[in-house]
Design a protein around this motif. Structure first.
Motif, PDB file in Angstrom:
ATOM      1  N   ALA A 160      29.070   7.871  -4.679  1.00 25.70           N
ATOM      2  CA  ALA A 160      30.000   6.988  -4.001  1.00 25.70           C
ATOM      3  C   ALA A 160      29.072   6.383  -2.965  1.00 25.70           C
ATOM      4  CB  ALA A 160      31.131   7.563  -3.239  1.00 25.70           C
ATOM      5  N   ILE A 161      27.652   6.033  -3.121  1.00 23.07           N
ATOM      6  CA  ILE A 161      27.112   5.501  -1.984  1.00 23.07           C
ATOM      7  C   ILE A 161      27.198   4.060  -1.868  1.00 23.07           C
ATOM      8  CG2 ILE A 161      24.823   5.118  -3.249  1.00 23.07           C
ATOM      9  CD1 ILE A 161      25.319   6.559   0.406  1.00 23.07           C
ATOM     10  N   GLU A 162      27.552   3.249  -2.899  1.00 24.65           N
ATOM     11  CA  GLU A 162      27.850   1.968  -2.564  1.00 24.65           C
ATOM     12  C   GLU A 162      29.025   1.593  -1.704  1.00 24.65           C
ATOM     13  OE1 GLU A 162      25.855  -0.569  -3.434  1.00 24.65           O
ATOM     14  OE2 GLU A 162      24.340   0.388  -4.574  1.00 24.65           O
ATOM     15  N   ASP A 163      29.929   2.331  -1.960  1.00 21.11           N
ATOM     16  CA  ASP A 163      31.137   2.133  -1.352  1.00 21.11           C
ATOM     17  C   ASP A 163      31.061   2.777  -0.015  1.00 21.11           C
ATOM     18  OD1 ASP A 163      32.469   1.000  -3.385  1.00 21.11           O
ATOM     19  OD2 ASP A 163      33.226   2.739  -4.282  1.00 21.11           O
ATOM     20  N   ILE A 164      30.650   3.919   0.262  1.00 20.79           N
ATOM     21  CA  ILE A 164      30.218   4.509   1.541  1.00 20.79           C
ATOM     22  C   ILE A 164      29.736   3.455   2.620  1.00 20.79           C
ATOM     23  CG2 ILE A 164      29.146   6.489   2.794  1.00 20.79           C
ATOM     24  CD1 ILE A 164      29.641   8.332   0.589  1.00 20.79           C
ATOM     25  N   ALA A 165      28.441   2.979   1.877  1.00 18.23           N
ATOM     26  CA  ALA A 165      27.495   2.215   2.921  1.00 18.23           C
ATOM     27  C   ALA A 165      28.184   0.775   3.271  1.00 18.23           C
ATOM     28  CB  ALA A 165      26.577   1.782   2.097  1.00 18.23           C
ATOM     29  N   ALA A 166      29.285   0.399   2.329  1.00 20.73           N
ATOM     30  CA  ALA A 166      29.948  -0.635   2.632  1.00 20.73           C
ATOM     31  C   ALA A 166      31.109  -0.693   3.468  1.00 20.73           C
ATOM     32  CB  ALA A 166      30.325  -1.436   1.207  1.00 20.73           C
ATOM     33  N   THR A 167      31.493   0.521   4.096  1.00 17.98           N
ATOM     34  CA  THR A 167      32.622   0.853   4.800  1.00 17.98           C
ATOM     35  C   THR A 167      32.447  -0.280   6.225  1.00 17.98           C
ATOM     36  OG1 THR A 167      32.880   3.021   4.235  1.00 17.98           O
ATOM     37  CG2 THR A 167      33.894   2.668   6.343  1.00 17.98           C
TER      38      THR A 167
END
Length: 260
Positions: A160-167
């Motif tokens: 989920a790193i793309e979505d986590i980083a885009a928080t």
């Protein structure tokens, strides 16, 4: 980040020229914090997850860090808005939230760091961070000062790193290679090539999202390489390990053990 004017540690992490060298501190002694500062580190992470102290020790340790010229981050023991609020009330420049696995968890971490209407942090105007009520700009400045850093240390987080980083509002993603290595099936191998590759993937996702990346270096010699790979802060030591290694080096230098 939008057009918000950041200050404090949030501004430092947003600066692409930042290169902060950090150390974990789990021994609840102001002398340990001071030594970390006086020997050249930029940032200390007070370890509330694995360290030997609770929130009651934070104000004194944070004051010691300030006096030694350090930025101060508290690794909270868990993702809990009340625990995060307590660390920031004590005067921390930011929090490091362990085992964040989803974008929903990352958003909760960010909201816990911000006063309404941008978050859910409980307001108190007479805590240490507010200089006990003598800092008139506290309620407005805290939102732009205090950094929210989440830890990527689980295989689930990698997915989920793309979505986590885009928080929205997140300041940095920090890779914990020891737990990450275990989660990936390489227990005790933080420098395993798959763990290193995953760390670089996290860095890339952070760069795409416009947030900072950090990592715990498996060894001091790896620090320069992580900065070259795009990290804005790298943790290079733990107080207990540095104490053990320093003590062992002193004993070895005496050559007494070898002669027995």
């Amino acid at each position: 980040m939008g057009t918000e004017r950041l200050t404090g540690l949030r501004a430092a992490l947003a600066d692409e020229g930042t290169a902060l060298l950090g150390a974990f501190c789990g021994i609840p002694r102001l002398e340990v914090v001071q030594i970390i500062g006086y020997t050249g580190f930029d940032l200390v992470i007070l370890d509330g997850e694995h360290g030997l102290f609770d929130a009651s020790a934070l104000p004194g340790l944070i004051a010691a860090a300030r006096g030694a010229g350090l930025q101060v981050v508290v690794r909270v023991p868990r993702l809990d808005p009340q625990v995060i609020s307590a660390a920031l009330d004590a005067g921390a420049d930011g929090v490091l939230v362990p085992h964040v696995r989803t974008a929903q968890e990352a958003l909760l971490a960010v909201q816990a760091c911000r006063f309404p209407p941008r978050g859910i942090r409980s307001l108190h105007g007479a805590v240490a961070a507010a200089r006990y009520g003598t800092r008139p700009d506290y309620l407005s400045a805290a939102n732009t000062d205090c950094a929210c850093i989440v830890m990527c240390e689980d295989a689930q987080a990698l997915e989920a790193i793309e979505d986590i980083a885009a928080t929205p509002g997140l300041d940095a993603v920090f890779v914990g290679p020891f737990d990450l290595s275990a989660s990936m099936g390489h227990v005790g191998q933080p420098a395993h090539e798959e763990v290193v590759a995953a760390t670089r993937e996290v860095f890339a996702a952070a760069a795409r999202a416009g947030v900072a990346a950090g990592v715990m270096a498996a060894a001091p010699g790896a620090v320069a390489g992580w900065f070259a790979d795009g990290a804005r802060f790298v943790v290079a030591g733990l107080d207990t390990v540095m104490l053990r290694e320093g003590a062992a080096a002193t004993v070895a230098a005496t050559q007494i053990r070898a002669s027995r």
